[in-house]
Design a protein around this motif. Structure first.
Motif, PDB file in Angstrom:
ATOM      1  N   GLY A  63      34.594  42.158  59.536  1.00  0.00           N
ATOM      2  CA  GLY A  63      35.729  42.827  60.181  1.00  0.00           C
ATOM      3  C   GLY A  63      36.582  41.934  61.054  1.00  0.00           C
ATOM      4  O   GLY A  63      37.568  42.384  61.615  1.00  0.00           O
ATOM      5  N   THR A  64      36.202  40.678  61.186  1.00  0.00           N
ATOM      6  CA  THR A  64      37.007  39.728  61.953  1.00  0.00           C
ATOM      7  C   THR A  64      37.261  38.494  61.095  1.00  0.00           C
ATOM      8  O   THR A  64      36.476  38.157  60.211  1.00  0.00           O
ATOM      9  N   PHE A  65      38.358  37.817  61.391  1.00  0.00           N
ATOM     10  CA  PHE A  65      38.690  36.613  60.652  1.00  0.00           C
ATOM     11  C   PHE A  65      38.229  35.402  61.445  1.00  0.00           C
ATOM     12  O   PHE A  65      38.534  35.261  62.622  1.00  0.00           O
ATOM     13  N   ASP A  66      37.453  34.550  60.771  1.00  0.00           N
ATOM     14  CA  ASP A  66      36.911  33.360  61.416  1.00  0.00           C
ATOM     15  C   ASP A  66      36.849  32.226  60.400  1.00  0.00           C
ATOM     16  O   ASP A  66      37.339  32.357  59.281  1.00  0.00           O
ATOM     17  N   LYS A  67      36.222  31.115  60.774  1.00  0.00           N
ATOM     18  CA  LYS A  67      36.212  29.923  59.922  1.00  0.00           C
ATOM     19  C   LYS A  67      35.421  30.114  58.629  1.00  0.00           C
ATOM     20  O   LYS A  67      35.548  29.335  57.705  1.00  0.00           O
ATOM     21  N   LYS A  68      34.610  31.159  58.527  1.00  0.00           N
ATOM     22  CA  LYS A  68      33.858  31.443  57.300  1.00  0.00           C
ATOM     23  C   LYS A  68      34.735  32.100  56.229  1.00  0.00           C
ATOM     24  O   LYS A  68      34.343  32.163  55.073  1.00  0.00           O
ATOM     25  N   ASP A  69      35.881  32.609  56.632  1.00  0.00           N
ATOM     26  CA  ASP A  69      36.743  33.340  55.710  1.00  0.00           C
ATOM     27  C   ASP A  69      37.608  32.389  54.880  1.00  0.00           C
ATOM     28  O   ASP A  69      37.719  31.202  55.187  1.00  0.00           O
ATOM     29  N   LYS A  70      38.207  32.913  53.827  1.00  0.00           N
ATOM     30  CA  LYS A  70      38.864  32.070  52.833  1.00  0.00           C
ATOM     31  C   LYS A  70      40.367  32.362  52.735  1.00  0.00           C
ATOM     32  O   LYS A  70      40.771  33.518  52.662  1.00  0.00           O
ATOM     33  N   VAL A  71      41.147  31.287  52.686  1.00  0.00           N
ATOM     34  CA  VAL A  71      42.593  31.398  52.473  1.00  0.00           C
ATOM     35  C   VAL A  71      42.858  31.351  50.972  1.00  0.00           C
ATOM     36  O   VAL A  71      42.283  30.529  50.255  1.00  0.00           O
ATOM     37  N   HIS A  72      43.715  32.258  50.501  1.00  0.00           N
ATOM     38  CA  HIS A  72      44.117  32.306  49.090  1.00  0.00           C
ATOM     39  C   HIS A  72      45.616  32.032  48.998  1.00  0.00           C
ATOM     40  O   HIS A  72      46.377  32.465  49.873  1.00  0.00           O
ATOM     41  N   TYR A  73      46.024  31.370  47.924  1.00  0.00           N
ATOM     42  CA  TYR A  73      47.424  31.020  47.682  1.00  0.00           C
ATOM     43  C   TYR A  73      47.882  31.692  46.388  1.00  0.00           C
ATOM     44  O   TYR A  73      47.179  31.615  45.373  1.00  0.00           O
ATOM     45  N   PHE A  74      49.061  32.333  46.446  1.00  0.00           N
ATOM     46  CA  PHE A  74      49.603  33.047  45.292  1.00  0.00           C
ATOM     47  C   PHE A  74      51.089  32.742  45.140  1.00  0.00           C
ATOM     48  O   PHE A  74      51.753  32.361  46.108  1.00  0.00           O
ATOM     49  N   PHE A  75      51.601  32.961  43.938  1.00  0.00           N
ATOM     50  CA  PHE A  75      53.042  32.945  43.725  1.00  0.00           C
ATOM     51  C   PHE A  75      53.405  34.003  42.690  1.00  0.00           C
ATOM     52  O   PHE A  75      52.563  34.429  41.888  1.00  0.00           O
ATOM     53  N   ILE A  76      54.657  34.420  42.739  1.00  0.00           N
ATOM     54  CA  ILE A  76      55.226  35.331  41.744  1.00  0.00           C
ATOM     55  C   ILE A  76      56.492  34.682  41.222  1.00  0.00           C
ATOM     56  O   ILE A  76      57.356  34.268  41.999  1.00  0.00           O
ATOM     57  N   ASP A  77      56.596  34.594  39.913  1.00  0.00           N
ATOM     58  CA  ASP A  77      57.758  34.005  39.256  1.00  0.00           C
ATOM     59  C   ASP A  77      58.735  35.129  38.904  1.00  0.00           C
ATOM     60  O   ASP A  77      58.452  35.955  38.038  1.00  0.00           O
ATOM     61  N   PHE A  78      59.882  35.164  39.575  1.00  0.00           N
ATOM     62  CA  PHE A  78      60.860  36.222  39.348  1.00  0.00           C
ATOM     63  C   PHE A  78      61.595  36.092  38.020  1.00  0.00           C
ATOM     64  O   PHE A  78      62.317  36.993  37.622  1.00  0.00           O
ATOM     65  N   ASP A  79      61.410  34.978  37.307  1.00  0.00           N
ATOM     66  CA  ASP A  79      62.029  34.817  35.990  1.00  0.00           C
ATOM     67  C   ASP A  79      61.205  35.475  34.883  1.00  0.00           C
ATOM     68  O   ASP A  79      61.668  35.569  33.748  1.00  0.00           O
ATOM     69  N   GLN A  80      60.007  35.931  35.199  1.00  0.00           N
ATOM     70  CA  GLN A  80      59.150  36.603  34.223  1.00  0.00           C
ATOM     71  C   GLN A  80      59.466  38.100  34.198  1.00  0.00           C
ATOM     72  O   GLN A  80      59.906  38.670  35.198  1.00  0.00           O
ATOM     73  N   ASP A  81      59.229  38.731  33.046  1.00  0.00           N
ATOM     74  CA  ASP A  81      59.458  40.175  32.915  1.00  0.00           C
ATOM     75  C   ASP A  81      58.510  40.966  33.816  1.00  0.00           C
ATOM     76  O   ASP A  81      58.914  41.905  34.485  1.00  0.00           O
TER      77      ASP A  81
END
Length: 97
Positions: free
Chosen positions: A68-86
């Protein structure tokens, strides 16, 4: 259009406010397809549109240990969305390759 909002009471204090998880939604300009894009229970860190690539990039933080808390054990995720796709579908990517 892009909305950054608090959409559910994630800290169980019976209030929807800035102490809850922030998330990201996309909606077409005509109001069609209001869609949440990060996975459930991921905290939105930030987002940015790269105009020359016509893409939206965003980062989230996942509570890996489910405490329930964010600390150094937690994980960062990276995402993208391509607006040229249908289909405007989030794609995960790794900064290290």
């Amino acid at each position: 259009m892009i909305y950054s909002i608090y959409d559910r009471n994630t800290n169980a204090d019976n209030k929807l406010d800035s102490n809850d998880l922030q998330t990201l939604y996309l909606i077409k300009i005509d109001g069609y397809r209001f869609t949440k894009i990060p996975p459930e229970l991921h905290e939105l860190i930030d987002w940015k549109i790269i105009k020359f690539q016509n893409q939206l990039y965003y980062r989230t933080l996942e509570d890996i240990d489910k405490n329930g808390t964010f600390d150094k054990k937690d994980k960062v995720h990276y995402f993208f969305i391509d607006f040229d796709q249908d289909e405007l579908k989030p794609e995960a990517y790794n900064l290290l390759g």
